[in-house]
Design a protein around this motif. Sequence first.
Motif, short mmCIF file in Angstrom:
data_model
loop_
_atom_site.label_atom_id
_atom_site.label_comp_id
_atom_site.label_asym_id
_atom_site.label_seq_id
_atom_site.Cartn_x
_atom_site.Cartn_y
_atom_site.Cartn_z
N GLY A 169 0.84 -1.18 0.00
CA GLY A 169 0.00 0.00 0.00
C GLY A 169 0.88 1.23 0.00
O GLY A 169 2.05 1.18 -0.40
N LEU A 170 0.35 2.33 0.47
CA LEU A 170 1.12 3.58 0.47
C LEU A 170 2.40 3.44 1.28
O LEU A 170 3.47 3.87 0.84
N TYR A 181 -5.63 2.94 -9.00
CA TYR A 181 -4.38 2.79 -9.73
C TYR A 181 -4.02 1.31 -9.83
O TYR A 181 -4.51 0.49 -9.06
N GLU A 182 -3.15 0.99 -10.77
CA GLU A 182 -2.61 -0.36 -10.89
C GLU A 182 -1.28 -0.42 -10.15
O GLU A 182 -0.39 0.39 -10.40
N VAL A 236 -14.38 2.04 2.47
CA VAL A 236 -14.16 1.19 1.30
C VAL A 236 -14.66 1.94 0.07
O VAL A 236 -15.52 2.81 0.16
N MET A 237 -14.10 1.60 -1.09
CA MET A 237 -14.39 2.33 -2.32
C MET A 237 -15.88 2.35 -2.63
O MET A 237 -16.47 3.41 -2.87
N ASP A 244 2.14 -8.88 -1.62
CA ASP A 244 0.77 -8.35 -1.57
C ASP A 244 -0.01 -8.93 -2.74
O ASP A 244 0.41 -8.83 -3.89
N LYS A 245 -1.15 -9.53 -2.45
CA LYS A 245 -1.96 -10.18 -3.48
C LYS A 245 -2.78 -9.17 -4.28
O LYS A 245 -3.06 -9.38 -5.47
N GLU A 246 -3.18 -8.07 -3.65
CA GLU A 246 -4.08 -7.11 -4.29
C GLU A 246 -3.36 -6.35 -5.41
O GLU A 246 -2.29 -5.80 -5.20
N GLU A 247 -3.96 -6.32 -6.60
CA GLU A 247 -3.34 -5.67 -7.74
C GLU A 247 -3.79 -4.22 -7.92
O GLU A 247 -3.15 -3.46 -8.66
N LYS A 248 -4.87 -3.83 -7.24
CA LYS A 248 -5.34 -2.45 -7.31
C LYS A 248 -4.79 -1.65 -6.12
O LYS A 248 -4.67 -2.17 -5.01
#
Length: 449
Positions: free
Chosen positions: A47-48, A96-97, A169-170, A70-74
């Motif tokens: 993340g950041l 973002y990707e 959450v988004m 990290d599994k998350e791609e977004k």
Amino acid sequence: MAKLDRRDMLKLMAGGAILAAGAGAPNKLEAAGGKDVTSKIVIMGAGLAGISLAARLRKDAPNAKIILVDKEEKFYYQPGFTLVGIGFYTRDDVTYEKKDLIPSGCEWVKQNVKSMNPGQNSLTLDDGSNLNYDYLVIATGVAYKFEHVDGLSYDDILNPDNVITSNYVMQGSEKTFKLSERFAKAGGRGIFAEPRGAMKCAGANKKVMFMYESRTRQLGTRDKASLQLFGGGPKVFSNPVYAETIETLMAEKGIDYSTDINHELVAVDKARNIATFKKYMPYTENGEKKMATDFVEAKFDWMHYTPKQIGLQMFVDAGLTDPKDPEMWVDVNRETLQSKKYKNIFAIGDVCGVPMGKTGASVRKMYPIVANNLIAQIKGEALPDKFDGYTACPLLCEHGKAMMVEFNWAGVASSMPCFGATRASYLSWLTKLYAFRPMIMRGMINAIV
């Protein structure tokens, strides 16, 4: 997204210059000089915090082997969720990707960690394989426990057919905008519930509340709207100076708060739109501090909810937490951010078990500190840098005004005096809307600011 006119752009440029030159800016920290470091450094979380740290380490220790797990791609620009919630940003503005953000030269393992064995310097990944490290930095952020409330779940935040939402959450931010617009026009009772315990961006819920109140004034429907904040802690805000300022703002806007602190949301009846709160009432008897409790119900037409936030059970299982801490944060020295138990482990960002420090602004201070201290630890030197608890939050107070909330463990810590420590201003509003995203997504992510 809204466009800037010439006047706003000039003001923004001034604000951006102030941000870039802010007192104690982390890029002013002298690099630790790690060109001779060749260690294998694993960062849990991209993340950041994780990406900013990786970018800094690539510059300061270019010969180290750096791996992000990290599994998350977004990647989501989470400070922008508030702006999605008021219709200023869209999903595309904050998404973002990660492949475009991971620093060149770093390896990215697209899995999550299932378990940790710090005694063996090893992580077990989702597929059962092991990943060894010389040094580890934990940057996983918080875990949200929506189900901590009886009758609530994560799916409820996504469900378009109820009136419960959360900007954490988004999809919840998008739903917040729809609900707040609907009820700002039609009227009704909005309640804003916060958990007990530590949380990232403690002002997020209040931003929604203030902006909803402001929207009803824009539409001329303020007399149709009722707003109520249920704070989970003993004060409306942790810092007493800002607590008093926020209380004053709420009084000016006709939001009753005086009896609504120390309320923990424990249950929601979605069929009847009734929230049940456990009210904590501290008292002293014969010199001994005690706590009485009661339960109160609140009817709502729509509700914004800040979820309970915790660390991960794997941190407990690995012996990385304080046994007395039920929220399972990684137990680190609050200044050096080094694990109290394992010298080759550090933590950064929201997951740290330190007072405050759960904002992007805190990460901005932390990542160069962790980089320098990590390199010093590898080289067998004394850890040179100390985190002072700095946190900041541009608190949106109404359409066109925000307050730049900044404080650390010592108290108010305004690094930009022109904003005014407790003054809501148009300049702070512009900074939140236009300056922070490029500062974070072009500056921090690349370890520039």
